[in-house]
Design an enzyme around this catalytic site. Structure first.
Site, PDB file in Angstrom:
ATOM      1  N   SER A 199      42.223  13.642 -15.264  1.00  0.00           N
ATOM      2  CA  SER A 199      41.577  12.363 -14.937  1.00  0.00           C
ATOM      3  C   SER A 199      41.162  11.478 -16.095  1.00  0.00           C
ATOM      4  O   SER A 199      40.746  10.350 -15.870  1.00  0.00           O
ATOM      5  CB  SER A 199      40.349  12.618 -14.071  1.00  0.00           C
ATOM      6  N   LYS A 257      31.439   6.205 -16.822  1.00  0.00           N
ATOM      7  CA  LYS A 257      31.975   6.609 -15.513  1.00  0.00           C
ATOM      8  C   LYS A 257      30.804   6.937 -14.583  1.00  0.00           C
ATOM      9  O   LYS A 257      29.826   7.564 -15.015  1.00  0.00           O
ATOM     10  CB  LYS A 257      32.891   7.824 -15.690  1.00  0.00           C
ATOM     11  N   SER A 271      41.123  10.309 -11.954  1.00  0.00           N
ATOM     12  CA  SER A 271      40.052   9.677 -11.237  1.00  0.00           C
ATOM     13  C   SER A 271      39.256   8.654 -12.061  1.00  0.00           C
ATOM     14  O   SER A 271      38.536   7.844 -11.494  1.00  0.00           O
ATOM     15  CB  SER A 271      39.074  10.741 -10.720  1.00  0.00           C
TER      16      SER A 271
END
Ligand code: GLN
Length: 489
Positions: A182, A83, A158
Site C-alpha cells: 500500500s 494518512k 491503500s
C-alpha cells in the site's frame, strides 16, 4: 520574500528547508500556499478526508517561531499530509471507514508525535481504502481518490490519497502504510517515490492495525532524497510498540551520494516470466540498463516460492484483521447503530452498518481460517509458506545487495474496472506482498510512462538496509527525471 509563490509546490524538501532557513518565505506562507492548492484541486481529486486549515496555520506559526529562534531541524516548517490511519489527537481519524467517521483520538500516533516534535506542519489527513484494505482506494467510505495523471483512473491503494496528493503537489510529502503493497503500489501508479521500511523500523503505536505482523508506515515523497529525510524522523525504537526494533538508525541521507559501482542487483526470474506484460518489462529493463550504466551488476536469482505469496497473504492478513477489527463493536468508540434492542443486536447492527463490503469479506475469511476445524489447513499452512518465502530472500541476499523488479503488473487502471472481481484486485500486489511477508524494506520509484501513465521500479533491500535502496534510487534519480514530472502545473 523573494521566492514567487507559484514555485513553492515544486521545491524539494531540502530546497524548502533552505528557503525557510534563509527566510525566503515563512512556514505560514508555505502552508497557506498548499492549503490554497488543496482548496483549488482537491474537490476533484478527493485526496483528503480532513483538512484543518486553522490548526495547520497554527502549527506553521509555531514553526516560524522556532525558525526565528535558530532551530534548524530538517522538517521544521514543512507541510506534510498524514494518512488517515495515524491517530491524531483532537482531529478525526477515520481509517477510511464509516465505523470511525466520528472518532477523535485522545492521543497521537508515535509517527505523528515525532513529526510534530520535528516541527513538521500537518496539512490534513489523506483518503485511503477502508482499514487499508484495497489496491485502488475504491473501498473508502469517503469515495475514491482520482489519479491526477488521468482522473478516470485509480491512484492505487491503500495509501492512494497520500500518493495522489504528493503527485499533484498538494503536499511536498506524505506518510503511508504498507501491509501488502500500500505504499509502493500507489507510489508506482501516481509516479512518486514510496518506501516501506523493514518491519519494526517505524513504530506502529497509534497506527490503526490491519494485519499487525505485516503493517509498516513509511514516507511517500517525490524523490529518494526527500524520503531519506522523512525516514530519519519516522524511525527509532518506541517502548509503546512491542514489535518496534532496537536497530541502529544512522542518518539515511548519508549514503545517498555514494557511487553504486559494483552494486549487485538481483533479478528474480519469477518476476520477469511470461506473466509480466511486455510494455512493463521494457520499462523495467530500461531502468536496469540505467543502473548498469552507473556501474551496477545484474545477477539472475530465484525466489521459487513467490507464486505462493498472494494466497498466503490472503489467509494471514484477513486472519489478523478479523482479530484486530473485533474491537469495533459500538461499545467504546466509533459508530454505534441507532436504538439497539439488546447487546447482541447492537454488535450485529453496528458491525453490519459500520463496515463496508471488503472489510466484511476479510473478517469472514479470517474468522474461517482461524476456526478450530480449519486452522491447520489454512492458517498454519500459510505461516509455513511465509517462512519459505522469507528463506528464499535470505538466500538471495547472500548473492546480491538489492533485488529489483516491477512494482505493479500494470499502470493505473480505470475506476471501477476491478471492483467486481476481488481476486483480480488482489493480484495487483503480486510483486509487493512477498516483501511484507518477509519483513524486508522495499521501495518504488518512478521509472517512465506507458500510455502517459507512470510506472514504478521496485527495489528491495536486506533487513534494516534501507540505506542501500535509497542510495540506488537516488543515483538513478540523478540520471533520470521521471520523478520530476508533474501531472498538474
Ligand atoms: N492491497 C493489499 C490488500 O488489500 C495491501 C493493502 C495494504 O498494503 N494495506 O490487502
Amino acid at each position: 520574500m523573494t521566492k514567487p509563490n507559484t514555485e513553492l509546490h515544486n521545491l524539494t524538501i531540502a530546497e524548502l528547508h533552505s528557503g525557510l532557513q534563509q527566510k525566503q518565505f515563512s512556514s505560514h506562507e508555505l502552508t497557506e500556499h498548499f492549503l490554497q492548492r488543496i482548496a483549488q484541486l482537491d474537490t476533484e481529486l478527493n485526496c483528503f478526508i480532513s483538512v484543518d486549515a486553522e490548526r495547520a496555520l497554527m502549527l506553521a506559526d509555531e514553526a516560524d517561531q522556532r525558525l526565528a529562534n535558530g532551530d534548524t531541524a530538517d522538517l521544521l516548517g514543512i507541510p506534510i499530509a498524514q494518512k488517515d490511519i495515524f491517530c491524531t489527537r483532537g482531529m478525526r481519524t477515520s481509517c477510511g471507514s464509516k465505523m470511525l467517521d466520528n472518532f477523535i483520538p485522545p492521543y497521537d500516533a508515535t509517527v505523528i508525535a515525532r513529526m510534530q516534535q520535528a516541527g513538521a506542519v500537518m496539512l490534513g489527513k489523506t483518503n485511503m481504502d477502508e482499514f487499508a484494505m484495497g489496491s485502488s482506494n475504491e473501498t473508502s467510505y469517503y469515495g475514491p481518490v482520482k489519479n491526477p495523471w488521468n482522473t478516470n483512473t485509480v491512484p492505487g491503494g491503500s495509501s492512494g490519497g497520500s500518493a495522489a496528493a504528493v503527485a499533484a503537489r498538494l503536499a511536498p510529502a506524505a506518510t503511508g502504510t504498507d501491509t501488502g503493497g500500500s505504499i509502493r503500489q500507489p507510489a508506482a501508479l501516481c509516479g512518486i517515490t514510496g518506501l516501506k521500511p523493514t518491519y519494526g523500523r517505524v513504530s506502529r503505536y497509534g497506527m490503526i492495525a490491519f494485519a499487525s505482523s505485516l503493517d509498516q508506515g513509511g514516507p511517500m515523497t517525490r524523490s529518494a532524497a526527500d524520503a531519506a529525510v522523512l525516514l530519519n524522523t519516522m524511525v527509532g525504537h518506541d517502548p509503546l510498540d512491542s514489535t518496534s526494533a532496537h536497530a541502529e538508525c544512522s542518518d539515511f541521507t548519508k549514503q545517498l551520494p555514494k557511487s553504486i559501482k559494483g552494486l549487485r542487483i538481483g533479478l528474480p526470474k519469477e518476476y520477469f516470466d511470461q506473466r509480466l506484460n511486455t510494455a512493463m518489462a521494457d520499462k523495467v529493463h530500461e531502468a536496469l540498463q540505467q543502473l548498469t550504466a552507473l556501474g551496477a551488476e545484474l545477477v539472475d536469482i530465484e525466489l521459487p516460492n513467490s507464486a505462493l505469496s498472494v494466497p498466503a497473504y490472503y489467509v494471514i492478513a484477513p486472519a489478523e484483521a478479523s482479530s484486530n477489527l473485533s474491537r469495533f463493536d459500538g461499545v467504546r468508540y466509533g459508530y454505534r447503530c441507532e436504538n439497539p434492542t439488546d447487546l447482541e443486536d447492537m454488535y450485529t447492527r453496528t458491525r453490519s452498518e459500520g463496515f463496508g463490503d471488503e472489510v466484511k469479506r476479510r473478517i469472514l475469511v479470517g474468522a474461517y481460517a482461524l476456526s478450530a476445524g480449519y486452522y491447520d489447513a489454512y492458517y498454519r499452512k500459510a505461516q509455513q509458506i511465509r517462512r519459505l518465502i522469507k528463506e528464499d530472500f535470505v538466500k538471495a541476499f547472500e548473492k546480491v545487495d538489492v533485488i529489483a523488479g516491477p512494482t505493479s503488473p500494470s499502470p493505473a487502471f480505470a475506476l471501477g474496472a476491478k471492483q467486481s472481481d476481488p481476486v483480480e484486485m488482489y493480484l495487483e500486489d503480486i510483486y509487493t506482498i512477498a516483501v511484507n511477508l518477509a519483513g524486508l524494506p522495499g521501495m518504488s520509484i518512478p521509472a517512465g510512462f506507458i500510455d502517459e501513465m507512470p510506472v514504478g521500479l521496485q527495489l528491495v533491500g536486506n533487513y534494516f538496509d534501507e540505506s542501500t535502496i535509497l542510495n540506488t534510487a537516488h543515483q538513478y534519480q540523478q540520471v533520470t527525471d521521471w520523478h520530476q514530472r508533474s501531472p498538474i502545473d
